[in-house]
Design an enzyme around this catalytic site. Sequence first.
Site, mmCIF file in Angstrom:
data_model
loop_
_atom_site.group_PDB
_atom_site.id
_atom_site.type_symbol
_atom_site.label_atom_id
_atom_site.label_comp_id
_atom_site.label_asym_id
_atom_site.label_seq_id
_atom_site.Cartn_x
_atom_site.Cartn_y
_atom_site.Cartn_z
ATOM 1 N N ASN A 115 51.748 -18.028 13.108
ATOM 2 C CA ASN A 115 52.546 -19.038 13.588
ATOM 3 C C ASN A 115 53.781 -18.616 14.484
ATOM 4 O OD1 ASN A 115 55.605 -19.915 12.473
ATOM 5 N ND2 ASN A 115 54.663 -18.876 10.770
ATOM 6 N N ARG A 116 54.084 -19.471 15.575
ATOM 7 C CA ARG A 116 55.157 -18.990 16.210
ATOM 8 C C ARG A 116 56.032 -20.356 16.515
ATOM 9 N NH1 ARG A 116 50.864 -17.649 20.152
ATOM 10 N NH2 ARG A 116 50.534 -19.201 21.658
ATOM 11 N N PHE A 119 61.447 -22.519 14.712
ATOM 12 C CA PHE A 119 62.427 -23.407 14.217
ATOM 13 C C PHE A 119 62.290 -24.824 14.650
ATOM 14 C CE2 PHE A 119 65.505 -19.550 12.850
ATOM 15 C CZ PHE A 119 64.461 -19.161 11.763
ATOM 16 N N ASN A 178 68.097 -17.209 7.058
ATOM 17 C CA ASN A 178 67.005 -16.742 7.561
ATOM 18 C C ASN A 178 67.394 -15.940 8.889
ATOM 19 O OD1 ASN A 178 64.464 -16.360 8.883
ATOM 20 N ND2 ASN A 178 63.815 -18.319 8.585
ATOM 21 N N SER A 181 62.800 -14.384 10.799
ATOM 22 C CA SER A 181 61.510 -15.042 11.679
ATOM 23 C C SER A 181 61.367 -14.123 13.043
ATOM 24 C CB SER A 181 61.817 -16.469 12.007
ATOM 25 O OG SER A 181 60.861 -16.925 12.898
ATOM 26 N N ASN A 183 60.008 -15.656 15.642
ATOM 27 C CA ASN A 183 59.614 -16.533 16.472
ATOM 28 C C ASN A 183 60.801 -16.791 17.278
ATOM 29 O OD1 ASN A 183 56.859 -16.086 15.697
ATOM 30 N ND2 ASN A 183 57.277 -17.564 14.178
ATOM 31 N N THR A 184 61.953 -16.458 17.012
ATOM 32 C CA THR A 184 63.219 -16.810 17.721
ATOM 33 C C THR A 184 63.526 -15.340 18.494
ATOM 34 O OG1 THR A 184 63.904 -18.712 16.356
ATOM 35 C CG2 THR A 184 65.550 -17.379 17.532
ATOM 36 N N LYS A 219 66.694 -13.693 3.228
ATOM 37 C CA LYS A 219 65.277 -13.827 3.730
ATOM 38 C C LYS A 219 64.938 -12.492 4.554
ATOM 39 C CE LYS A 219 60.910 -16.240 3.972
ATOM 40 N NZ LYS A 219 60.228 -17.583 3.957
ATOM 41 N N THR A 247 58.691 -11.853 1.177
ATOM 42 C CA THR A 247 59.369 -11.405 2.437
ATOM 43 C C THR A 247 58.852 -12.676 3.248
ATOM 44 O OG1 THR A 247 57.124 -10.266 3.194
ATOM 45 C CG2 THR A 247 58.924 -8.952 2.349
ATOM 46 N N ASN A 248 59.411 -12.402 4.795
ATOM 47 C CA ASN A 248 59.007 -13.385 5.783
ATOM 48 C C ASN A 248 57.590 -12.810 6.464
ATOM 49 O OD1 ASN A 248 59.105 -15.633 7.960
ATOM 50 N ND2 ASN A 248 61.238 -15.359 7.756
#
Length: 343
Positions: A115-116, A119, A178, A181, A183-184, A219, A247-248
């Site tokens: 996944n991307r 947020f 968080n 991630s 993806n940011t 996280k 974990t993430n």
Amino acid sequence: MYKLVKPVFFSLDPERAHHTVTGGLRTFTKIWGAKSFLKSIYSVNDSRLEREVFGLKFKNPVGLAAGFDKNAEYIEEMANFGFGFIEIGTVTPRPQPGNDAPRMFRLVEDEALINRMGFNNQGADVAAGRLKYLKNTEGVIIGGNIGKNKVTPNEQAVNDYIYCFNALYDYVDYFVVNVSSPNTPGLRDLQEKEPLMHILNTLQERNYAKPQSKPILLKIAPDLTDSQLDDIIEIVMTTKIAGVIATNTTISREGLRSDPALVKETGGVSGKPLTKRSTEVIRYLSEKSNRAFSIIGVGGIHSAADALEKLDAGASLVQVYTGFIYEGPGLIGDICKGILKRS
């Protein structure tokens, strides 16, 4: 039951399938007797499952990880499946659409997802508004996973975390910071010691100023080195936050067997490829810190055995997401029954 409908869901784009399932669940639970029906099938109620962790009493140690219910829309519906806790988010101060679709991909051969999402959420104030009017949560603990907006420079990231903390404080039982991630852009840079200490210390100052402080957890990514994990231990101990979620998703593509065209998609990998590494991180943190803080284990839990492995490694609680998608809602009860067999 889930095995019968799973092929239908898996024939849809993953994000569309998610909205179809959650929308259908909301409609179904409005039918008289539907909630009781779901509870009778999926919930496992036994006092031996109760856990007291970072000052909160959980009716069982199995939670729904952040990402599934980003905007606190489905807590009452998901509670019917027997979760002990549900984590909403990741929530940011301002609404944001996230990354362009398609942004979620199934790696069926690996029982994984990429996944991307970025947020995507409706903002902290919207989530707080929904949480304010929650009624039927069946004693489920609620966590708030908070992050920064994509357009916020890292130098100002702390202000985003403060905003989300203040907006959600009255309505969640614990917080998750968080910074992990993938993806940011640049977000994982906040896992470095200096910026992370600044964010956590600032939040703790706000926390202690409240009439009653609430547990704050961090996280972390599975891709951290041992040296970086040592820093995480020091940071947790110094800031006196309640613990870590390990974990993430991972940016690693090692050992994946699915279609190479899918594997090369950018984003974080979740599911079975993460099982071993997330457990390694849990064990490392637990042993190196001498179990000085609580750990929530998440990553690649597709069975009761997977959950028990993480609990044995040092986790106090576990969370599911991708395993829930692949195995269905019966997974929660299976884990609870597995724990009871060991008690």
